[in-house]
Design an enzyme around this catalytic site. Structure first.
Site, PDB file in Angstrom:
ATOM      1  N   PRO A 247       6.308   4.843  -3.325  1.00  0.00           N
ATOM      2  CA  PRO A 247       5.056   4.185  -2.937  1.00  0.00           C
ATOM      3  C   PRO A 247       4.276   4.911  -1.847  1.00  0.00           C
ATOM      4  O   PRO A 247       4.861   5.649  -1.057  1.00  0.00           O
ATOM      5  CB  PRO A 247       5.498   2.819  -2.413  1.00  0.00           C
ATOM      6  CG  PRO A 247       6.895   2.653  -2.844  1.00  0.00           C
ATOM      7  CD  PRO A 247       7.466   4.001  -3.044  1.00  0.00           C
ATOM      8  N   PRO A 248       2.978   4.693  -1.794  1.00  0.00           N
ATOM      9  CA  PRO A 248       2.149   5.303  -0.758  1.00  0.00           C
ATOM     10  C   PRO A 248       2.549   4.799   0.624  1.00  0.00           C
ATOM     11  O   PRO A 248       2.993   3.662   0.777  1.00  0.00           O
ATOM     12  CB  PRO A 248       0.728   4.855  -1.101  1.00  0.00           C
ATOM     13  CG  PRO A 248       0.855   3.772  -2.093  1.00  0.00           C
ATOM     14  CD  PRO A 248       2.201   3.876  -2.722  1.00  0.00           C
ATOM     15  N   GLY A 249       2.420   5.645   1.595  1.00  0.00           N
ATOM     16  CA  GLY A 249       2.676   5.233   2.972  1.00  0.00           C
ATOM     17  C   GLY A 249       4.136   5.152   3.349  1.00  0.00           C
ATOM     18  O   GLY A 249       4.479   4.655   4.406  1.00  0.00           O
ATOM     19  N   THR A 250       5.044   5.644   2.480  1.00  0.00           N
ATOM     20  CA  THR A 250       6.458   5.551   2.813  1.00  0.00           C
ATOM     21  C   THR A 250       6.955   6.776   3.562  1.00  0.00           C
ATOM     22  O   THR A 250       8.144   6.911   3.794  1.00  0.00           O
ATOM     23  CB  THR A 250       7.309   5.368   1.546  1.00  0.00           C
ATOM     24  OG1 THR A 250       6.797   6.225   0.530  1.00  0.00           O
ATOM     25  CG2 THR A 250       7.254   3.938   1.070  1.00  0.00           C
ATOM     26  N   GLY A 251       6.045   7.666   3.913  1.00  0.00           N
ATOM     27  CA  GLY A 251       6.458   8.793   4.751  1.00  0.00           C
ATOM     28  C   GLY A 251       6.804  10.055   3.983  1.00  0.00           C
ATOM     29  O   GLY A 251       7.556  10.882   4.480  1.00  0.00           O
ATOM     30  N   LYS A 252       6.276  10.219   2.776  1.00  0.00           N
ATOM     31  CA  LYS A 252       6.566  11.432   2.003  1.00  0.00           C
ATOM     32  C   LYS A 252       6.034  12.669   2.720  1.00  0.00           C
ATOM     33  O   LYS A 252       6.749  13.647   2.906  1.00  0.00           O
ATOM     34  CB  LYS A 252       5.928  11.332   0.601  1.00  0.00           C
ATOM     35  CG  LYS A 252       6.516  10.224  -0.243  1.00  0.00           C
ATOM     36  CD  LYS A 252       5.906  10.200  -1.636  1.00  0.00           C
ATOM     37  CE  LYS A 252       4.446   9.811  -1.642  1.00  0.00           C
ATOM     38  NZ  LYS A 252       4.186   8.441  -1.169  1.00  0.00           N
ATOM     39  N   HIS A 468      -5.845 -28.231  -2.580  1.00  0.00           N
ATOM     40  CA  HIS A 468      -5.433 -27.092  -3.404  1.00  0.00           C
ATOM     41  C   HIS A 468      -4.228 -26.369  -2.793  1.00  0.00           C
ATOM     42  O   HIS A 468      -3.215 -26.147  -3.453  1.00  0.00           O
ATOM     43  CB  HIS A 468      -6.639 -26.133  -3.554  1.00  0.00           C
ATOM     44  CG  HIS A 468      -6.348 -24.873  -4.313  1.00  0.00           C
ATOM     45  ND1 HIS A 468      -6.883 -24.630  -5.554  1.00  0.00           N
ATOM     46  CD2 HIS A 468      -5.595 -23.784  -4.001  1.00  0.00           C
ATOM     47  CE1 HIS A 468      -6.470 -23.444  -5.985  1.00  0.00           C
ATOM     48  NE2 HIS A 468      -5.691 -22.904  -5.047  1.00  0.00           N
ATOM     49  N   GLU A 469      -4.330 -26.026  -1.515  1.00  0.00           N
ATOM     50  CA  GLU A 469      -3.251 -25.257  -0.888  1.00  0.00           C
ATOM     51  C   GLU A 469      -1.964 -26.076  -0.800  1.00  0.00           C
ATOM     52  O   GLU A 469      -0.878 -25.543  -1.020  1.00  0.00           O
ATOM     53  CB  GLU A 469      -3.670 -24.760   0.502  1.00  0.00           C
ATOM     54  CG  GLU A 469      -4.823 -23.753   0.508  1.00  0.00           C
ATOM     55  CD  GLU A 469      -4.589 -22.543  -0.390  1.00  0.00           C
ATOM     56  OE1 GLU A 469      -3.423 -22.135  -0.576  1.00  0.00           O
ATOM     57  OE2 GLU A 469      -5.583 -22.012  -0.931  1.00  0.00           O
ATOM     58  N   ASP A 546      -5.358 -17.297  -8.895  1.00  0.00           N
ATOM     59  CA  ASP A 546      -4.040 -17.846  -9.243  1.00  0.00           C
ATOM     60  C   ASP A 546      -3.794 -17.693 -10.741  1.00  0.00           C
ATOM     61  O   ASP A 546      -2.715 -17.292 -11.171  1.00  0.00           O
ATOM     62  CB  ASP A 546      -3.967 -19.344  -8.907  1.00  0.00           C
ATOM     63  CG  ASP A 546      -4.166 -19.613  -7.419  1.00  0.00           C
ATOM     64  OD1 ASP A 546      -3.906 -18.703  -6.617  1.00  0.00           O
ATOM     65  OD2 ASP A 546      -4.579 -20.737  -7.078  1.00  0.00           O
TER      66      ASP A 546
END
Ligand code: ADP
Ligand code: ZN
Ligand code: MG
Length: 659
Positions: A247-252, A468-469, A546
């Site tokens: 995944p992006p941002g995992t420190g590659k 709703h919530e 939803d």
């Protein structure tokens, strides 16, 4: 709308800008200046007078001044050191370094010319810092106050930006003039950025928190780069290409740089997407240059970020326009194939989408090693937070354990971003340190988007949102396989009127069919509640996302996860999403009309059942639902504990099952 922290849209991180000066609030006293001919005639006259005076003065002295603005601060400073200048005048942030005047005879007249090197002091430096105050230096240095101060004070914020930019340009120019490879991120012929182990800040494994397995996968590479001879003596096969995936941002990118840092070798970095926009042929020649440069400085590392931009599966027949990509890719493969035992260059590449890569890239001798990086676990998150917290002041009440546990699904980059957001928040509040509350607020911002306080909802809309919530929360609470409710809010944020935030208790690798079924019902909780408590024609569009998410889950259950026994455990989805319909390596499975109809029926059945479950739960607990919604309406936000209070006396609430 219930929020799953892993899938929620991330709030775009806003950079702080050099903002303009604050506007006067309405109602403040504003002096009105009437513009009459006189108002601007007088200054105009003064300016004319002034400039003609200067002109006359210059004529009188007979001195021609020749400004040189391209010189740069460094050149001026070294000129100062070697005594080139007669005088240096600093006025505001303009530095004028005057050389001695030279007399010439032109047309029987003595003309004096003077060269003046001129530059602007970069905004991050003060005049005291640049070393113009050597007592032994004969050059006269005079620092004058800026006389235009008051005039320009209103435009200074925007000027500052310009000055910074110019300062940066000067900085870059002086770097490049100084022999190319000198500074950080120097550019070379191939346009790759190069990080030199001798001059640039080193990134090491210590800067990459967690990721122990990934690091140990790469230790061998570091070792090889340090002692290539050892490997050759042993006749060991030398690694060529390493693919860092996921995944992006995992420190590659970080990890790749750390390998170079640990091995103390030069690191040539270029991104695949930089090739895509180029003219045909340019990409390939850049690649050639890049590999030549890397060989010359071997042992070294070439890093190709976002390799999927050029390394996608080649789709036969589909439109032109991919020539550049393919030529670039082919050139990379050719270069790698040309490596022999004497080549001590390692090629590393990173991708978020290993599944779309062309198989040719993954053949032996090319990117045949894969290092898979996962989203950080609880322990990793704690360590990453520590790395990024290093230079920031935190209050004593910060509970890192808690922060790490509620940031499930965050990548390393998001954790870094979170701490940045919290620092900005502290700065906005003029607080001395960052508190637990600020951290929590920032997490919500990253997960759910910013609260939009300005967006006013009508009383009716607020009621509807509360109903709703609570619908989501109540259904989720009453089903055994859902995550606990972490927070319910009817403060509008990021496109949604309200949110119900469910938070997993621990990291999960797999998701069971039972959990998906409960999740579907929970998703319908909102719409069903609207329907039960309001007239049917007053149900709203509030449930659209939803419904979208529920449909997506149901389709995945049937088409990808093999959760329907009649359809069977057959993948009917992956290739369809890729848009590659023409076969070849991974063409779409042809789905028969019959199967199509079966899928549709099964998806519809799943959704209908989920709707039924939600309807049953809400209609059986109407008064409880009303009570909770009423309280939510008053409080606007409700935390886990406040919500759970309502259920303490009920013994039908099921025990949670975490599968
Ligand atoms: P990727 O290349 O996988 O998209 P990057 O290497 O560019 O991710 O990471 C972006 C930023 O996230 C890094 O500069 C760093 O600040 C932070 N980061 C990511 N993973 C880690 C980690 N394991 N330890 C410390 N910081 C990390
Ligand atoms: Zn909803
Ligand atoms: Mg990256």
């Amino acid at each position: 709308m219930p929020i799953d922290p892993k899938k929620a849209k991330k709030a775009p991180s806003k950079k702080l800008k050099n903002s303009k000066l604050p506007k006067l609030p309405n109602g403040a006293n504003i002096k009105v200046i009437q513009i009459t001919p006189r108002t601007f005639l007088i200054p105009l006259f003064l300016i004319l007078l002034f400039s003609s005076l200067i002109w006359v003065w210059n004529g009188y002295v007979g001195e021609k001044v020749h400004y040189n603005d391209n010189i740069g601060l460094n050149a001026i400073l070294s000129g100062y050191a070697s005594g080139t200048y007669e005088e240096i005048v600093v006025q505001g942030d303009t530095i004028e370094a005057k050389k001695k005047a030279i007399q010439n005879v032109v047309n029987n007249e003595i003309v004096s010319t003077r060269d003046v090197d001129r530059t602007i002091l970069p905004a991050n430096l003060s005049i005291g810092e640049i070393g113009l105050s050597d007592p032994k230096n004969p050059t006269k240095v005079s620092i004058k106050k800026e006389w235009w101060g008051s005039v320009l004070s209103e435009t200074i914020p925007s000027l500052l930006g310009t000055i910074l930019f110019i300062g940066f340009l000067i900085f870059m120019m002086s770097r490049m003039g100084g022999g190319g490879m000198g500074g950080p991120m120097a550019f070379i012929k191939s346009r790759a950025r190069i990080y030199d182990p001798e001059t640039d800040e080193k990134v090491t494994f210590a800067d990459v928190a967690g990721s122990d397995e990934e690091k140990s996968d790469l230790v061998e590479i570091v070792d090889f780069l340090k002692n290539p001879a050892k490997y050759k003596d042993l006749g060991a096969k030398i690694p060529r290409g390493i693919l860092l995936q996921w995944p992006p941002g995992t420190g590659k990118t970080l990890l790749a740089r750390a390998v170079a840092g640990e091995a103390e070798v030069p690191f040539f970095s270029i991104s695949g997407s930089e090739f895509v926009e180029m003219f045909v042929g340019v990409g390939a020649s850049r690649v050639r240059d890049l590999f030549a440069e890397a060989r010359e400085r071997s042992p070294s590392i070439i890093f190709i970020d976002e390799i999927d931009a050029i390394g996608k599966k080649r789709s036969p027949g589909i439109g032109g326009g991919h020539d550049e990509r393919e030529q670039t890719l082919n050139q990379i493969l050719t270069e790698m194939d040309g490596f022999d035992n004497e080549t001590n260059v390692i090629v590393m590449a990173a991708t978020n989408r290993a599944d779309v890569l062309d198989k040719a890239l993954l053949r032996p001798g090319r990117f045949d090693r894969k290092v898979t990086i996962n989203l950080p676990t609880l322990q990793d998150r704690k360590e990453i937070l520590q790395v990024h917290a290093k230079w920031k002041p935190f209050a004593d009440d910060v509970n890192w354990e808690k922060i790490a546990s509620i940031t499930i699904g965050f990548s390393g980059a998001e954790l870094g971003n979170l701490l940045n957001e919290s620092a900005i928040l502290a700065w906005k509040k003029s607080a001395k340190s960052i508190t637990q509350a600020m951290l929590q607020q920032s997490i919500e911002k990253v997960v759910m988007g910013n609260e939009k306080k300005s967006l006013r909802m009508s009383e009716h809309e607020k009621k509807l949102t509360a109903i709703h919530e609570v619908g989501h929360a109540l259904v989720g609470k009453m089903l055994p396989h859902t995550d606990p409710v972490h927070k319910i809010s009817i403060l509008p944020r990021g496109g949604a009127g309200g949110v119900t935030w469910f938070l997993p208790e621990k990291d999960r690798t797999y998701t069971s069919k039972a959990k998906y079924l409960d999740e579907l019902a929970t998703l319908y909780g909102g719409r069903v509640a609207e329907e039960i408590f309001f007239w049917n024609n007053y149900i709203t569009t509030g449930a659209s996302s939803d419904i979208e998410r529920a449909t997506q889950i149901a389709r995945s259950m049937v088409m990808r996860f093999g959760f329907d026994s009649e359809v069977g455990a057959e993948n009917l989805a992956t290739e369809a999403a890729d848009g590659n319909f023409l076969g070849g390596d991974g063409g779409q499975k042809m789905i028969s009309e019959e199967t199509h109809r079966l899928i549709d029926a099964k998806v519809r059945l799943l959704l209908k059942d989920a709707y039924g479950v939600a309807t049953k739960i809400i209609s059986e607990n109407k008064s409880l639902h009303e009570k909770i919604a009423h309280e939510l309406l008053i409080k606007e936000e409700m935390l886990e504990d406040e919500f759970n209070v309502f259920f303490e006396w009920i013994d039908v609430v099921p025990q949670k099952v975490t599968m």
